[in-house]
Motif scaffolding. Structure first.
Motif, short mmCIF file in Angstrom:
data_model
loop_
_atom_site.label_atom_id
_atom_site.label_comp_id
_atom_site.label_asym_id
_atom_site.label_seq_id
_atom_site.Cartn_x
_atom_site.Cartn_y
_atom_site.Cartn_z
N CYS A 165 49.00 7.15 35.46
CA CYS A 165 49.92 7.47 36.56
C CYS A 165 51.31 6.83 36.41
O CYS A 165 52.27 7.34 36.93
CB CYS A 165 49.30 7.05 37.89
SG CYS A 165 49.27 5.26 38.15
N ASN A 166 51.40 5.69 35.73
CA ASN A 166 52.65 4.95 35.56
C ASN A 166 53.32 4.57 36.88
O ASN A 166 54.54 4.44 36.95
CB ASN A 166 53.63 5.70 34.66
CG ASN A 166 53.28 5.51 33.20
OD1 ASN A 166 53.08 4.39 32.76
ND2 ASN A 166 53.19 6.59 32.47
N THR B 233 48.78 2.99 40.52
CA THR B 233 47.67 3.47 41.33
C THR B 233 46.33 3.47 40.59
O THR B 233 45.32 3.09 41.14
CB THR B 233 47.95 4.90 41.84
OG1 THR B 233 49.18 4.88 42.56
CG2 THR B 233 46.86 5.40 42.75
N CYS B 234 46.33 3.86 39.32
CA CYS B 234 45.07 4.16 38.63
C CYS B 234 44.42 2.99 37.89
O CYS B 234 43.24 3.02 37.62
CB CYS B 234 45.27 5.31 37.65
SG CYS B 234 46.24 4.87 36.19
#
Length: 121
Positions: free
Chosen positions: A84-85, A88-89
Motif C-alpha cells: 500500500c505504501n 496500512t498493510c
C-alpha cells in the motif's frame, strides 16, 4: 545504468545515464530513479549491504529504488514487499536498528541506519 549526480546548494539532482552494472545490492540496474531534485545523499545498510539514497526518502523508496525485491518473509516463508505504501498493510515491515516491525513506507532513511529483513512477521 549509472547515475549522473549534480550537487547544488546542499541538494542533489539525479538523472540516470546509460551504463552497465547493477545496484549496490546487486539485484537490479540503478535506473529506477526519475530525474528529480533530491535531498543530500545518505547511506544505509540493508542486510549488511550499503544502499545509497537521499535525505527525505522513506526506507521503502530507497530499497525499491536499489532493486530490493524482498523486504522479508511471512510465517510460511513467502516473500514480502510493500503493497500500500501508506502504512496500512504492514507488508513492508523491516527491522531498523534492532526495532522489529518497523513500517519502511513510513520511516525516513537516516545516514548510518541499519536495516534488516523481517523474517516470519
Amino acid at each position: 545504468m549509472s547515475e549522473d549526480v549534480r550537487v547544488t546548494e546542499g541538494a542533489v539532482s539525479v538523472g540516470a545515464t546509460p551504463a552497465s552494472g547493477t545496484s549496490s545490492a546487486g539485484a537490479a540496474p540503478a535506473s529506477r530513479r526519475l530525474d528529480a531534485h533530491r535531498g543530500v545523499p545518505v547511506e544505509i545498510t540493508f542486510n549488511g549491504v550499503a544502499v545509497s539514497c537521499f535525505d527525505g526518502e522513506t526506507l521503502a523508496t530507497a530499497l525499491l529504488a536499489d532493486g530490493v525485491t524482498e523486504f522479508g518473509t511471512t510465517r510460511t516463508g513467502a516473500p514480502r514487499q510493500p503493497l500500500c505504501n501508506m502504512g496500512t498493510c504492514f507488508d513492508c515491515v523491516v527491522v531498523v536498528d534492532g526495532a522489529p516491525l518497523t513500517r519502511s513506507c513510513l520511516t525516513y532513511a537516516v545516514d548510518g541506519m541499519n536495516v534488516e529483513s523481517s523474517r516470519g512477521a
